[in-house]
Scaffold this active site. Structure first.
Site, mmCIF file in Angstrom:
data_model
loop_
_atom_site.group_PDB
_atom_site.id
_atom_site.type_symbol
_atom_site.label_atom_id
_atom_site.label_comp_id
_atom_site.label_asym_id
_atom_site.label_seq_id
_atom_site.Cartn_x
_atom_site.Cartn_y
_atom_site.Cartn_z
ATOM 1 N N GLY A 1 43.372 44.559 31.144
ATOM 2 C CA GLY A 1 43.763 43.370 31.916
ATOM 3 C C GLY A 1 44.398 42.301 31.033
ATOM 4 N N GLY B 1 41.336 47.434 36.649
ATOM 5 C CA GLY B 1 41.055 48.301 35.505
ATOM 6 C C GLY B 1 40.129 47.586 34.539
ATOM 7 C CD GLU C 1 33.032 47.991 33.125
ATOM 8 O OE1 GLU C 1 34.095 48.022 32.490
ATOM 9 O OE2 GLU C 1 32.971 47.789 34.348
ATOM 10 C CD GLU D 1 39.367 42.285 42.163
ATOM 11 O OE1 GLU D 1 38.266 42.332 41.591
ATOM 12 O OE2 GLU D 1 39.606 41.561 43.133
ATOM 13 C CE LYS E 1 49.749 53.533 35.575
ATOM 14 N NZ LYS E 1 48.861 54.711 35.586
ATOM 15 C CB CYS F 1 34.282 47.377 38.957
ATOM 16 S SG CYS F 1 34.437 47.185 40.735
#
Ligand code: NAD
Length: 488
Positions: free
Chosen positions: A239, A234, A390, A256, A181, A290
Site C-alpha cells: 500500500g 493488499g 500480520e 484497504e 488486476k 484482513c
C-alpha cells in the site's frame, strides 16, 4: 489439471474481446490443496495495460457505456448479479481450486455476497446525485456528481472475487470504467466475471481484466497516466508503494490494508458465544482474512476458564480437502504464505509463547498441499512478533489484560486499526470500549459480520477510504459545482 467445470479463457479481457498478451507470456496458477498447475494465465505487460486503459478511456469518454442512463447502468448491474447467481457452483469451484477456500464458504458465502453487492450497487446507480444549494445572492448553485473516470482495481488473493466486487460494482454503478488486476495467485474468478459481463452485454471497454504480477502488471497500472484512480486492497507495505507510485501522476487512491485486530473477552462474557466467535474470528478462511481477530485479549480473571472452552471447540477443527462440502479448514493459499506462517509459528515458540493447539504442518491425503494446523499460542505479550505483525494465517495469540484501561492501551497498541471484537454482557462497557478502540469496524458479541450496506475500512496503517455502503460511492465520484446568474 482436470477440472470439474470449464476454466475461463486464459487471455486478457480488453475492449470486450479476449486477447493474447502482446508478449505471449504466461504464468501458472496452482491449486494449493494438491500443488498441481491448474492452468496457464496470460501475463499483461506495459503494452497490454496501455491497451486496456485506452479501451476504458474510450468507453468512458464516448463509447456506448458513456451514453447509458444511470437507470440503464443499474439494470446491467442487476443482470450481472443474476448471471452470477446462475453460475454459483462454477464460481465457487474456481475460487476453491485457486486458493483453497473451503467450498462451503465460497459457495454459501462469497459468491452469493458478490451477487448481492452487484444488486445493491445497481440500486444506487440512479440515487447518488447532485443537489441544489441555497447560496448568497440571486444565483442558482447546483452540483453534479460525476464519475472519476478510469478506475484501476488491484486486489489480493484471500477473497478474490468478493474484494474485487467491493470495488468494481460501485465503480461501474457510478459510471466509471474499470481496468482490473486480480492477484496473480487467484485470477480465475475475475476472468469468469469478464465472461459474465460479456454474456449480459456490458458495453465494450467498461470492464477490462489484465492478469499478471504486481511487479509487472500492477506497476504498469500505477505508472499509467490514463488511470484516474487506484482502488487497492493488499498488504500495508505494498500500500505504501502504491501511494508513492500513484503520487507521481497524482492519481486518487483508496487503500484497504492489513490488520492485527483485537478480539476482546471480558470476564462477564457469554463464554460459549465468545469461544465460537474467537474461532470464527481467526480460523475462518484459514485466517487469511484482513480483519482476522488474531489477538485474543482475555481478561485475566477469566483466562483459564475461557481458554478451556476455546480449546474444547478449537480441537474439533481439522484441515481437509477444500472441495469436500464438510471441510471447514483448507490449505493456505500458496507456498510463500505457507512458509511465512510456519516461520511465524517458529518465532512464537522462540519468543517464549506457549503452543496450546497445533503449531505445525498438517498432513492431509497424500501429504501434498499447503496445510497448517489451526494454532493457538497462550502467554503471548503484546510486544512479541506474533502479536505485532500480520501473520495472515490460522495463528491466534492469547494475551491477558487486567482492567479496562489496560485493555484499551493494549488493544490500540498496534500500527493497525482495521477491526475489533468485544464480548461482554455489560452494555455500557461494550459501547465504551467500542468508542475507545481505534478501528474502522467494531463487532459487539459477534465477529466477521459484513453487509453490502455497512461501510468497511481502516484506521491508522490499515488504510483509508471506505468500501461498501453509500460511503464507498464518495470515492468513485467527484463533485462539480455550477453557478448560474439569476439576476434579471
Ligand atoms: P499484496 O500486497 O502482496 O498484493 C495485493 C495486490 O497488489 C496483488 O494484486 C498484487 O499483485 C499487487 N501488487 C503487489 N506488488 C505490487 C506493486 N509493486 N505494484 C502494484 N501492485 C502490486 O497482498 P496479498 O498478499 O495479495 O494479500 C494479503 C494482504 O492483503 C494482507 O496484508 C491483508 O491484510 C490485505 N488485505 C486487506 C483487506 C482489507 O480490506 N483491508 C482485505 C484483504 C486483504
Amino acid at each position: 489439471m482436470e477440472t470439474k467445470y470449464a476454466l475461463p479463457q486464459s487471455k486478457l479481457f480488453i475492449d470486450g474481446k479476449w486477447v493474447e498478451p502482446r508478449s505471449n507470456k504466461k504464468f501458472n496458477t496452482i491449486n494449493p490443496a494438491t500443488e498441481e498447475v491448474i492452468t496457464q494465465i496470460a501475463l499483461a505487460e506495459e503494452a497490454d495495460v496501455d491497451h486496456a486503459v485506452q479501451s476504458a478511456r474510450k468507453a468512458f469518454e464516448d463509447g456506448a457505456w458513456s451514453k447509458l442512463s444511470a437507470t440503464d447502468r443499474g439494470k446491467l448491474l442487476h443482470k450481472i448479479a443474476d448471471a452470477i447467481l446462475s453460475h454459483v457452483d462454477e464460481f465457487a469451484y474456481l475460487e476453491t481450486i485457486d486458493i483453497g477456500k473451503p467450498i462451503s464458504e465460497s459457495k454459501n458465502i462469497d459468491v452469493p455476497f458478490v451477487a448481492e453487492l452487484f444488486h445493491y450497487y445497481a440500486g444506487w446507480a440512479n440515487k447518488f446525485h447532485g443537489e441544489t444549494i441555497p447560496v448568497r445572492g440571486n444565483y442558482l448553485n447546483y452540483t453534479l456528481r460525476e464519475p472519476v473516470g478510469v478506475v484501476g482495481t488491484i486486489t489480493p488473493w484471500n477473497f478474490p472475487l468478493l474484494l474485487a466486487t467491493w470495488k468494481i460494482a460501485p465503480a461501474l454503478a457510478m459510471g466509471n470504467t474499470v481496468v482490473h488486476k486480480p492477484s496473480e495467485q487467484s485470477p480465475l474468478t475475475s476472468l469468469k466475471l469478464a465472461e459474465i459481463c460479456e454474456e449480459v452485454g456490458l458495453p465494450e471497454g467498461a470492464f477490462n481484466v489484465v492478469t499478471g504480477s504486481g511487479r509487472i502488471t500492477g506497476s504498469a497500472m500505477l505508472a499509467h497516466p490514463g488511470i484516474d484512480k487506484i482502488a487497492f486492497t493488499g498488504g500495508t507495505s505494498t500500500g505504501i508503494l502504491v501511494m508513492q507510485e500513484a503520487a507521481k501522476t497524482l492519481k486518487k487512491v483508496t487503500l484497504e490494508l492489513g490488520g492485527k485486530s483485537p478480539n476482546i473477552v471480558l470476564e462477564d462474557a457469554d463464554f460459549d458465544a465468545a469461544a465460537k466467535g474467537a474461532i470464527a474470528g481467526i480460523f475462518y478462511n484459514k485466517g487469511e482474512v484482513c480483519a482476522a481477530g488474531s489477538r485474543l485479549l482475555i481478561q485475566e480473571s477469566a483466562h483459564d476458564a475461557f481458554l478451556e472452552k476455546l480449546l474444547d471447540r478449537a480441537k474439533k477443527l481439522t484441515a481437509g480437502d477444500p472441495l469436500d462440502p464438510k471441510t471447514r479448514f483448507g490449505p493456505l493459499c500458496n507456498a510463500d504464505q505457507y512458509e511465512k506462517v510456519l516461520a511465524y509459528i517458529g518465532a512464537g515458540k522462540e519468543e517464549g509463547a506457549r503452543v496450546v493447539l497445533g503449531g505445525d504442518r498438517a498432513q492431509v491425503g497424500n501429504g501434498k498441499g499447503y496445510f497448517v494446523q489451526p494454532t493457538i499460542f497462550d502467554d503471548v505479550t503484546n510486544q512479541m512478533r506474533i502479536a505485532r505483525e500480520e501473520i495472515f494465517g490460522p495463528v491466534l495469540s492469547a494475551i491477558r489484560f487486567k482492567d479496562l484501561d489496560d485493555l484499551i492501551a493494549q488493544a490500540n497498541d498496534t500500527p493497525y486499526g482495521l477491526a475489533a471484537g468485544v464480548w461482554t454482557r455489560d452494555v455500557k462497557k461494550a459501547h465504551y470500549i467500542a468508542k475507545k478502540l481505534k478501528a474502522g469496524t467494531v463487532w459487539i458479541n459477534t465477529y466477521n459480520m459484513y453487509d453490502p450496506a455497512s461501510p468497511f475500512g481502516g484506521y491508522k496503517q490499515s488504510g483509508f477510504g471506505r468500501e461498501l455502503g453509500m460511503h464507498a460511492l464518495e470515492s468513485y465520484t467527484q463533485v462539480k459545482s455550477i453557478w448560474v446568474d439569476m439576476n434579471l
